[in-house]
Design an enzyme around this catalytic site. Structure first.
Site, PDB file in Angstrom:
ATOM      1  N   ASN A 194       0.864  -1.185   0.000  1.00  0.00           N
ATOM      2  CA  ASN A 194       0.000   0.000   0.000  1.00  0.00           C
ATOM      3  C   ASN A 194       0.898   1.231   0.000  1.00  0.00           C
ATOM      4  OD1 ASN A 194      -1.852   2.005   0.479  1.00  0.00           O
ATOM      5  ND2 ASN A 194      -2.321   1.377   2.582  1.00  0.00           N
ATOM      6  N   LYS A 222       0.086   4.234  -0.289  1.00  0.00           N
ATOM      7  CA  LYS A 222      -0.569   5.420   0.295  1.00  0.00           C
ATOM      8  C   LYS A 222      -0.323   6.638  -0.611  1.00  0.00           C
ATOM      9  CE  LYS A 222       0.002   3.351   4.791  1.00  0.00           C
ATOM     10  NZ  LYS A 222       0.041   3.504   6.229  1.00  0.00           N
ATOM     11  N   HIS A 263      -9.403   0.823   5.088  1.00  0.00           N
ATOM     12  CA  HIS A 263      -8.137   1.076   5.776  1.00  0.00           C
ATOM     13  C   HIS A 263      -8.412   2.032   6.929  1.00  0.00           C
ATOM     14  CE1 HIS A 263      -4.081   2.411   6.618  1.00  0.00           C
ATOM     15  NE2 HIS A 263      -3.649   1.361   5.939  1.00  0.00           N
ATOM     16  N   GLU A 301      -6.897   4.504   7.962  1.00  0.00           N
ATOM     17  CA  GLU A 301      -6.731   5.921   7.617  1.00  0.00           C
ATOM     18  C   GLU A 301      -7.978   6.454   6.905  1.00  0.00           C
ATOM     19  OE1 GLU A 301      -2.952   5.515   5.601  1.00  0.00           O
ATOM     20  OE2 GLU A 301      -2.034   4.960   7.510  1.00  0.00           O
ATOM     21  N   GLU A 349      -5.373  -5.294  10.475  1.00  0.00           N
ATOM     22  CA  GLU A 349      -4.351  -4.273  10.701  1.00  0.00           C
ATOM     23  C   GLU A 349      -4.621  -3.549  12.020  1.00  0.00           C
ATOM     24  OE1 GLU A 349      -2.412  -2.979   6.796  1.00  0.00           O
ATOM     25  OE2 GLU A 349      -4.116  -1.679   7.137  1.00  0.00           O
ATOM     26  N   GLY A 365       2.449   1.930  10.858  1.00  0.00           N
ATOM     27  CA  GLY A 365       3.384   3.043  10.719  1.00  0.00           C
ATOM     28  C   GLY A 365       4.062   3.433  12.027  1.00  0.00           C
ATOM     29  N   SER A 385       3.530  -2.463  10.391  1.00  0.00           N
ATOM     30  CA  SER A 385       4.978  -2.480  10.592  1.00  0.00           C
ATOM     31  C   SER A 385       5.624  -3.823  10.255  1.00  0.00           C
ATOM     32  CB  SER A 385       5.322  -2.048  12.025  1.00  0.00           C
ATOM     33  OG  SER A 385       4.858  -0.741  12.264  1.00  0.00           O
TER      34      SER A 385
HETATM   35  C1  PEP Z   1      -0.747   0.006   6.243  1.00  0.00           C
HETATM   36  O1  PEP Z   1      -0.959   1.203   6.359  1.00  0.00           O
HETATM   37  O2  PEP Z   1      -1.549  -0.718   5.606  1.00  0.00           O
HETATM   38  C2  PEP Z   1       0.447  -0.543   6.886  1.00  0.00           C
HETATM   39  C3  PEP Z   1       0.459  -1.817   7.184  1.00  0.00           C
HETATM   40  O3  PEP Z   1       1.457   0.333   7.121  1.00  0.00           O
HETATM   41  P1  PEP Z   1       2.908   0.004   7.752  1.00  0.00           P
HETATM   42  O4  PEP Z   1       3.386  -1.273   7.126  1.00  0.00           O
HETATM   43  O5  PEP Z   1       3.746   1.179   7.385  1.00  0.00           O
HETATM   44  O6  PEP Z   1       2.698  -0.151   9.222  1.00  0.00           O
END
Ligand code: PEP
Length: 253
Positions: free
Chosen positions: A9, A11, A98, A100, A170, A176, A216
């Protein structure tokens, strides 16, 4: 049998040149180095989708995703992007829900249920995200909270439609932040989610549903997380912006 999937992703990162360069690197490394049957999915920003598609469309195992879509089919919705537009540029998957999008853009369960229908009607597959905040986890309600997100966004689907959905767990506190769920925490939640799907749609469909972990995930921890029997891959944010890291995560299978 369920697919093993690693989805990147991006973003709101990468302009066209940067995105095309990253895609070329991923395609080449994937071809030279990946010998599992894992699928890679690239979720690029809207303006890059057509260009990225040009570089992946002749591969067998690399697919294109959008990061969201409109719940409306067409018309006077300034700034929105419809599922038929996405499918016309080669998009096969759409990330929905997601955290976000749920948080910053106030996407409710009702909107996500509509978007899920729209994606499926256009012949694409939703990657449906769910996950709890730290506060919810600490309250002990995390299993119920995440299962309820699935019920609200997906359980209106009939079995045939549901069988096209990919789920991504998630935990918001791990996105993040550099703070990953432990392999045990990921496996435990994935097992609960699969049991929740089985209760509604039966064991066969639950066993065929890919459930990805996101938060992460990086080359150093992917193998341990993916070893969970109910963990079928990852949704990767930060580490998907570097071809080496992204492909190394795919190679963790
Ligand atoms: C995400 O936003 O879907 C995600 C998993 O981000 P990160 O790997 O940076 O934690």
């Amino acid at each position: 049998m369920r697919s093993k999937i690693v989805a990147g992703n991006w973003k709101m990162n990468k302009n066209l040149d940067e995105g095309l360069a990253l895609t070329s690197e991923i395609v080449n490394m994937f071809k030279d180095e990946v010998n599992s049957d894992a699928l890679a999915i690239i979720a690029a920003p809207f303006p890059l989708l057509s260009g990225v598609n040009g570089l992946i469309k002749d591969t067998d195992n690399v697919f294109l995703a959008a990061q969201t879509c409109s719940e409306y089919a067409s018309g006077a919705y300034t700034g929105e992007v419809s599922t038929s537009m996405l499918s016309s540029v080669g998009v096969a998957y759409v990330i929905l829900g997601h955290s976000e999008r749920r948080g910053y853009f106030h996407e409710s369960d009702e909107i996500l249920a509509k978007k899920t229908d729209t994606v499926l009607q256009a012949g694409m597959k939703p990657i449906f995200c769910c996950g709890e905040s730290l506060e919810t986890r600490e309250s002990g309600d995390h299993f119920k909270f995440v299962c309820d997100q699935l019920t609200a966004g997906l359980f209106h689907l009939d079995a045939d439609a549901f069988s096209k959905v990919v789920i991504a767990y998630e935990p918001i506190w791990a996105i993040g932040t550099g703070k990953t769920a432990s392999a045990e925490q990921a496996q435990e939640m994935h097992e609960k989610l699969r049991a929740h799907v089985a209760e509604k749609y039966g064991k066969d469909i639950a066993d065929d549903t890919s459930i990805l972990y996101g938060g992460s995930c990086k080359p150093g921890n992917a193998a341990e997380i993916f070893a969970g029997k109910d963990v079928d891959g990852g949704l990767i944010g930060g580490a998907s912006l570097k071809s080496r890291d992204f492909v190394d995560i795919i190679k963790a299978f």
